[in-house]
Design a protein around this motif. Structure first.
Motif, PDB file in Angstrom:
ATOM      1  N   ARG A   1       3.239  -1.320  -5.760  1.00 18.16           N
ATOM      2  CA  ARG A   1       1.921  -0.860  -5.313  1.00 18.16           C
ATOM      3  C   ARG A   1       0.979  -0.621  -6.501  1.00 18.16           C
ATOM      4  NH1 ARG A   1      -0.039   5.012  -3.337  1.00 18.16           N
ATOM      5  NH2 ARG A   1      -2.056   4.321  -2.528  1.00 18.16           N
TER       6      ARG A   1
ATOM      7  N   ASN B   1      -4.382   1.515  -4.428  1.00 18.54           N
ATOM      8  CA  ASN B   1      -4.587   0.226  -3.736  1.00 18.54           C
ATOM      9  C   ASN B   1      -5.674  -0.632  -4.377  1.00 18.54           C
ATOM     10  OD1 ASN B   1      -2.683   1.218  -2.013  1.00 18.54           O
ATOM     11  ND2 ASN B   1      -4.092   1.556  -0.307  1.00 18.54           N
ATOM     12  N   ARG B   2      -5.870  -0.491  -5.692  1.00 19.89           N
ATOM     13  CA  ARG B   2      -6.851  -1.370  -6.348  1.00 19.89           C
ATOM     14  C   ARG B   2      -6.347  -2.812  -6.300  1.00 19.89           C
ATOM     15  NH1 ARG B   2      -4.218  -3.070 -10.557  1.00 19.89           N
ATOM     16  NH2 ARG B   2      -3.206  -1.709 -12.070  1.00 19.89           N
TER      17      ARG B   2
ATOM     18  N   GLY C   1       0.856  -1.188   0.000  1.00 20.03           N
ATOM     19  CA  GLY C   1       0.000   0.000   0.000  1.00 20.03           C
ATOM     20  C   GLY C   1       0.892   1.238   0.000  1.00 20.03           C
ATOM     21  N   LYS C   2       0.287   2.376   0.316  1.00 24.70           N
ATOM     22  CA  LYS C   2       1.018   3.650   0.237  1.00 24.70           C
ATOM     23  C   LYS C   2       2.245   3.677   1.175  1.00 24.70           C
ATOM     24  CE  LYS C   2       0.233   8.552   0.460  1.00 24.70           C
ATOM     25  NZ  LYS C   2      -0.375   9.572   1.265  1.00 24.70           N
TER      26      LYS C   2
ATOM     27  N   ASP D   1       4.976   1.277   0.029  1.00 23.08           N
ATOM     28  CA  ASP D   1       5.676   1.809  -1.154  1.00 23.08           C
ATOM     29  C   ASP D   1       6.703   2.869  -0.729  1.00 23.08           C
ATOM     30  OD1 ASP D   1       5.805   2.516  -4.153  1.00 23.08           O
ATOM     31  OD2 ASP D   1       5.208   4.412  -3.235  1.00 23.08           O
TER      32      ASP D   1
END
Ligand code: URA
Length: 193
Positions: A90, A94-95, A49-50, A53
């Motif tokens: 990533r 976050n799909r 995720g963010k 990453d």
């Protein structure tokens, strides 16, 4: 004769150069995996995720904090296990991972698994479970049941993030980590005999 195992730093270096799918254009860095290279238990999540990453390490955000708590229920510490993801980059926003991204990234996880050579693989959520077990059966049916994939014992569990969105999954998750702790203890006893 089976191929020699590739050292983890070499697989990591290959992943860091990877341009096999468009996710490479949006990444800050690849998120290869973290933990004990000789771990008895390999945890496999979905994708960075963010926060992952940005930091280059799996499960460092909210789901990661919860994962650390869950590891404690099974009597495990983050440092003694190995944590990786199906995807090393990533997906935007976050799909969900796409089939072609999973296929492009699969050789890294396969080699990582061969090198770590764990006794147990714990798959967190649908993507990791379907990848490892090559099944279309969903995590709702499979979670908490011990499976086998080749030489590996596989234990599917809901993804920790699922419980952050849907509190009713917390009990199932916590029960499954309790069961995991029991399975590890039983396997230890068998080894000690
Ligand atoms: N969710 C995952 O599946 N993996 C991570 O590393 C973080 C969140």
């Amino acid at each position: 004769m089976s191929k020699p195992h590739i050292p983890l730093p070499d697989i990591e270096a290959q992943a860091a150069q990877c341009r096999r799918c468009p996710l490479c254009d949006g990444r800050t860095q690849t998120v290869f995996g973290v933990g004990n290279p000789n771990a008895r238990v390999l945890f496999i999540g979905e994708a960075p995720g963010k926060n992952e990453d940005l930091q280059g390490e799996p499960f460092v955000g909210a789901a990661g904090k919860y994962l650390d708590e869950l590891l404690g229920i099974a009597g495990l510490k983050r440092e003694e296990v190995y944590i990786a993801n199906v995807l090393k980059c990533r997906p935007p926003g976050n799909r969900n991972p796409r089939p072609e991204e999973i296929e492009a990234c699969a050789p890294f996880l396969r080699e990582q698994t061969r090198t770590i050579d764990p006794e147990f693989i714990v798959t967190l959520g649908n993507f990791a479970t379907k990848f490892v077990l090559k099944t279309e059966i969903g995590i709702t049916r499979l979670h908490g049941t011990l499976q086998q994939a080749g030489k590996f014992k596989v234990f599917p569990i809901f993804h920790p993030a699922a419980a952050l969105y849907d509190g009713s999954k917390r009990i199932a998750l916590e029960d499954d980590f309790t069961t995991l702790g029991e399975l590890l203890a039983i396997a230890n006893e068998i080894e000690d005999k």
